[in-house]
Design a protein around this motif. Structure first.
Motif, PDB file in Angstrom:
ATOM      1  N   GLU A  36     132.214  86.415  92.718  1.00  0.00           N
ATOM      2  CA  GLU A  36     133.302  86.184  93.666  1.00  0.00           C
ATOM      3  C   GLU A  36     134.073  84.949  93.254  1.00  0.00           C
ATOM      4  N   ALA A  37     135.374  85.023  93.314  1.00  0.00           N
ATOM      5  CA  ALA A  37     136.235  83.877  93.070  1.00  0.00           C
ATOM      6  C   ALA A  37     137.054  83.646  94.336  1.00  0.00           C
ATOM      7  N   LYS A  38     136.700  82.623  95.080  1.00  0.00           N
ATOM      8  CA  LYS A  38     137.390  82.344  96.344  1.00  0.00           C
ATOM      9  C   LYS A  38     138.530  81.371  96.118  1.00  0.00           C
ATOM     10  N   SER A  39     139.723  81.773  96.525  1.00  0.00           N
ATOM     11  CA  SER A  39     140.912  80.956  96.346  1.00  0.00           C
ATOM     12  C   SER A  39     141.499  80.623  97.707  1.00  0.00           C
ATOM     13  N   ASN A  40     142.319  79.572  97.776  1.00  0.00           N
ATOM     14  CA  ASN A  40     142.889  79.162  99.057  1.00  0.00           C
ATOM     15  C   ASN A  40     144.219  79.849  99.320  1.00  0.00           C
ATOM     16  N   GLY A  41     144.319  81.108  98.937  1.00  0.00           N
ATOM     17  CA  GLY A  41     145.525  81.868  99.228  1.00  0.00           C
ATOM     18  C   GLY A  41     146.419  82.100  98.042  1.00  0.00           C
ATOM     19  N   CYS A  42     146.144  81.426  96.921  1.00  0.00           N
ATOM     20  CA  CYS A  42     146.946  81.622  95.715  1.00  0.00           C
ATOM     21  C   CYS A  42     146.408  82.812  94.933  1.00  0.00           C
ATOM     22  N   GLU A  43     147.215  83.245  93.977  1.00  0.00           N
ATOM     23  CA  GLU A  43     146.791  84.348  93.134  1.00  0.00           C
ATOM     24  C   GLU A  43     145.548  83.967  92.338  1.00  0.00           C
ATOM     25  N   SER A  44     144.603  84.875  92.235  1.00  0.00           N
ATOM     26  CA  SER A  44     143.366  84.609  91.515  1.00  0.00           C
ATOM     27  C   SER A  44     143.671  84.297  90.055  1.00  0.00           C
ATOM     28  N   PRO A  45     143.128  83.197  89.516  1.00  0.00           N
ATOM     29  CA  PRO A  45     143.451  82.816  88.138  1.00  0.00           C
ATOM     30  C   PRO A  45     142.800  83.754  87.126  1.00  0.00           C
ATOM     31  N   LYS A  46     143.406  83.857  85.949  1.00  0.00           N
ATOM     32  CA  LYS A  46     142.839  84.645  84.873  1.00  0.00           C
ATOM     33  C   LYS A  46     141.580  83.957  84.336  1.00  0.00           C
ATOM     34  N   LEU A  47     140.559  84.750  84.077  1.00  0.00           N
ATOM     35  CA  LEU A  47     139.300  84.202  83.598  1.00  0.00           C
ATOM     36  C   LEU A  47     139.300  84.066  82.080  1.00  0.00           C
ATOM     37  N   PRO A  48     138.620  83.053  81.557  1.00  0.00           N
ATOM     38  CA  PRO A  48     138.343  83.059  80.120  1.00  0.00           C
ATOM     39  C   PRO A  48     137.288  84.132  79.846  1.00  0.00           C
ATOM     40  N   ALA A  49     137.278  84.655  78.633  1.00  0.00           N
ATOM     41  CA  ALA A  49     136.377  85.764  78.316  1.00  0.00           C
ATOM     42  C   ALA A  49     135.580  85.482  77.052  1.00  0.00           C
ATOM     43  N   ILE A  50     134.421  86.134  76.961  1.00  0.00           N
ATOM     44  CA  ILE A  50     133.549  86.016  75.790  1.00  0.00           C
ATOM     45  C   ILE A  50     133.091  87.408  75.389  1.00  0.00           C
ATOM     46  N   LEU A  51     133.273  87.727  74.122  1.00  0.00           N
ATOM     47  CA  LEU A  51     132.750  88.962  73.548  1.00  0.00           C
ATOM     48  C   LEU A  51     131.351  88.690  73.032  1.00  0.00           C
ATOM     49  N   ASP A  52     130.371  89.468  73.496  1.00  0.00           N
ATOM     50  CA  ASP A  52     128.980  89.267  73.086  1.00  0.00           C
ATOM     51  C   ASP A  52     128.547  90.350  72.103  1.00  0.00           C
ATOM     52  N   LEU A  53     127.956  89.911  70.970  1.00  0.00           N
ATOM     53  CA  LEU A  53     127.444  90.812  69.943  1.00  0.00           C
ATOM     54  C   LEU A  53     125.942  90.602  69.814  1.00  0.00           C
ATOM     55  N   HIS A  54     125.177  91.615  70.167  1.00  0.00           N
ATOM     56  CA  HIS A  54     123.716  91.483  70.205  1.00  0.00           C
ATOM     57  C   HIS A  54     123.111  91.465  68.806  1.00  0.00           C
ATOM     58  N   GLY A  56     119.555  92.331  66.258  1.00  0.00           N
ATOM     59  CA  GLY A  56     118.701  93.488  66.027  1.00  0.00           C
ATOM     60  C   GLY A  56     118.722  93.940  64.584  1.00  0.00           C
ATOM     61  N   MET A  57     118.889  92.961  63.636  1.00  0.00           N
ATOM     62  CA  MET A  57     118.859  93.258  62.203  1.00  0.00           C
ATOM     63  C   MET A  57     119.928  94.267  61.799  1.00  0.00           C
ATOM     64  N   TRP A  58     121.050  94.291  62.512  1.00  0.00           N
ATOM     65  CA  TRP A  58     122.183  95.204  62.256  1.00  0.00           C
ATOM     66  C   TRP A  58     121.798  96.684  62.459  1.00  0.00           C
ATOM     67  N   ASN A  59     120.610  96.918  63.017  1.00  0.00           N
ATOM     68  CA  ASN A  59     120.098  98.288  63.119  1.00  0.00           C
ATOM     69  C   ASN A  59     119.566  98.656  64.502  1.00  0.00           C
ATOM     70  N   ASN A  60     119.291  97.657  65.338  1.00  0.00           N
ATOM     71  CA  ASN A  60     118.567  97.925  66.582  1.00  0.00           C
ATOM     72  C   ASN A  60     119.214  97.232  67.782  1.00  0.00           C
ATOM     73  N   ASN A  61     118.721  97.622  68.975  1.00  0.00           N
ATOM     74  CA  ASN A  61     119.103  97.027  70.262  1.00  0.00           C
ATOM     75  C   ASN A  61     120.487  97.469  70.717  1.00  0.00           C
ATOM     76  N   ASP A  62     120.891  96.952  71.883  1.00  0.00           N
ATOM     77  CA  ASP A  62     122.165  97.368  72.461  1.00  0.00           C
ATOM     78  C   ASP A  62     122.746  96.252  73.305  1.00  0.00           C
ATOM     79  N   ARG A  63     123.774  96.589  74.075  1.00  0.00           N
ATOM     80  CA  ARG A  63     124.554  95.614  74.848  1.00  0.00           C
ATOM     81  C   ARG A  63     123.746  94.867  75.906  1.00  0.00           C
ATOM     82  N   THR A  64     122.542  95.322  76.223  1.00  0.00           N
ATOM     83  CA  THR A  64     121.747  94.691  77.286  1.00  0.00           C
ATOM     84  C   THR A  64     120.902  93.523  76.786  1.00  0.00           C
ATOM     85  N   LEU A  65     120.816  93.314  75.476  1.00  0.00           N
ATOM     86  CA  LEU A  65     119.844  92.366  74.917  1.00  0.00           C
ATOM     87  C   LEU A  65     120.055  90.941  75.402  1.00  0.00           C
ATOM     88  N   ASP A  66     121.288  90.480  75.460  1.00  0.00           N
ATOM     89  CA  ASP A  66     121.580  89.061  75.719  1.00  0.00           C
ATOM     90  C   ASP A  66     121.828  88.775  77.201  1.00  0.00           C
TER      91      ASP A  66
END
Length: 280
Positions: A36-54, A56-66
């Protein structure tokens, strides 16, 4: 007229959902958001983002690892996109890093829908995912990535226990007779020439890096998978090119320690959040 002061407070919790990020390849992304992002009536600000790469030796695991780190980043006010990507032995180098670059483009194309700032996107990767984060992030327009358009680099990169030099790690695994690592390298890279080409220290020294974004490297002190010297070589190469790098050594910790909750993991998460806040 009057000035309105806009303040936003994150709730300290997170929520997550899955969706397809690549329909053509049927690849999923897990999106972690601040609950939740609670604001005092202003437009909700844009969030910074992070791309996560798990990892697994380039062969195993998935998006849930980290998940431990990704939930903490979302609670700190970041949107995290943890992707599935093509892996060995079905796919070979550079398929995974191509997917990472395409996922960066997907995030920017969906910035309005996801409520993120397309100019404030970093990459986080663990183990082999740390290699992919750096390899893709430093050379988004390399001929090996076959980009049909110009891709902007990430604002920053965080590599946790990364395999920064696949060739040197391959040689180490052969000397140490760690067969599972040798087989994983062979399955994804196929040839030693491909491993050399994908070495991050090599491409930095050779001047092939298109950009040198701020870099955080986390090295466990008892890492039996990635000897510290491999990543110290990366740090020296980065420094020689005038890049900003923070190297954090965690004595006594094993490879991938930060995937499970512990006091050391919490210290690592604090470092990751601080670095992200400073460079996003």
């Amino acid at each position: 007229s009057r000035l309105i002061s806009c303040t936003t407070r994150m709730s300290g919790a997170s929520r997550q959902s899955d969706e397809l990020w690549s329909k053509s390849r049927n690849l999923l992304v897990r999106i972690y958001r601040p609950a939740e992002a609670k604001s005092n009536g202003c437009e909700s600000p844009k969030l910074p983002a992070i791309l996560d790469l798990h990892g697994g030796m380039w062969n195993n695991n998935d998006r849930t690892l980290d998940e431990v780190c990704n939930k903490a980043l979302a609670e700190a006010g970041f949107l995290v996109a943890a992707i599935d990507f093509r892996q060995g032995p079905t796919h070979q180098h550079p398929a995974a890093s191509q997917d990472a670059i395409e996922a960066l483009h997907w995030l920017r194309n969906n910035a309005d829908r996801l409520n993120i700032d397309p100019n404030r996107i970093g990459i986080l990767g663990t183990s082999s995912g740390g290699h992919l984060a750096m390899y893709a992030g430093l050379t988004p327009n390399s001929k090996y990535h076959g980009a049909a358009q110009v891709h902007a680099p990430p604002k920053f990169i965080m590599a946790l226990w990364p395999v920064s030099d696949p060739y040197q790690r391959y040689r180490y695994a052969k000397r140490a007779k760690i067969q599972r690592l040798v087989e994983a390298h062979d399955a994804y890279f196929v040839t030693e020439d491909n491993m050399r080409e994908a070495s991050v220290p090599r491409l930095v020294v050779a001047g092939e890096a298109e950009t040198i974004p701020p870099l955080l490297v986390v090295q466990p002190g008892e890492d039996g998978n990635v000897p510290a010297e491999i990543n110290l070589t990366l740090v020296r190469a980065y420094q020689d090119r005038g890049g900003y790098v923070e190297y954090c050594h965690f004595p006594g910790e094993p490879h991938a320690f930060g995937l499970k909750e512990s006091a050391a993991t919490q210290r690592m998460i604090d470092l990751v959040i601080s670095f992200s806040n400073r460079f996003a």
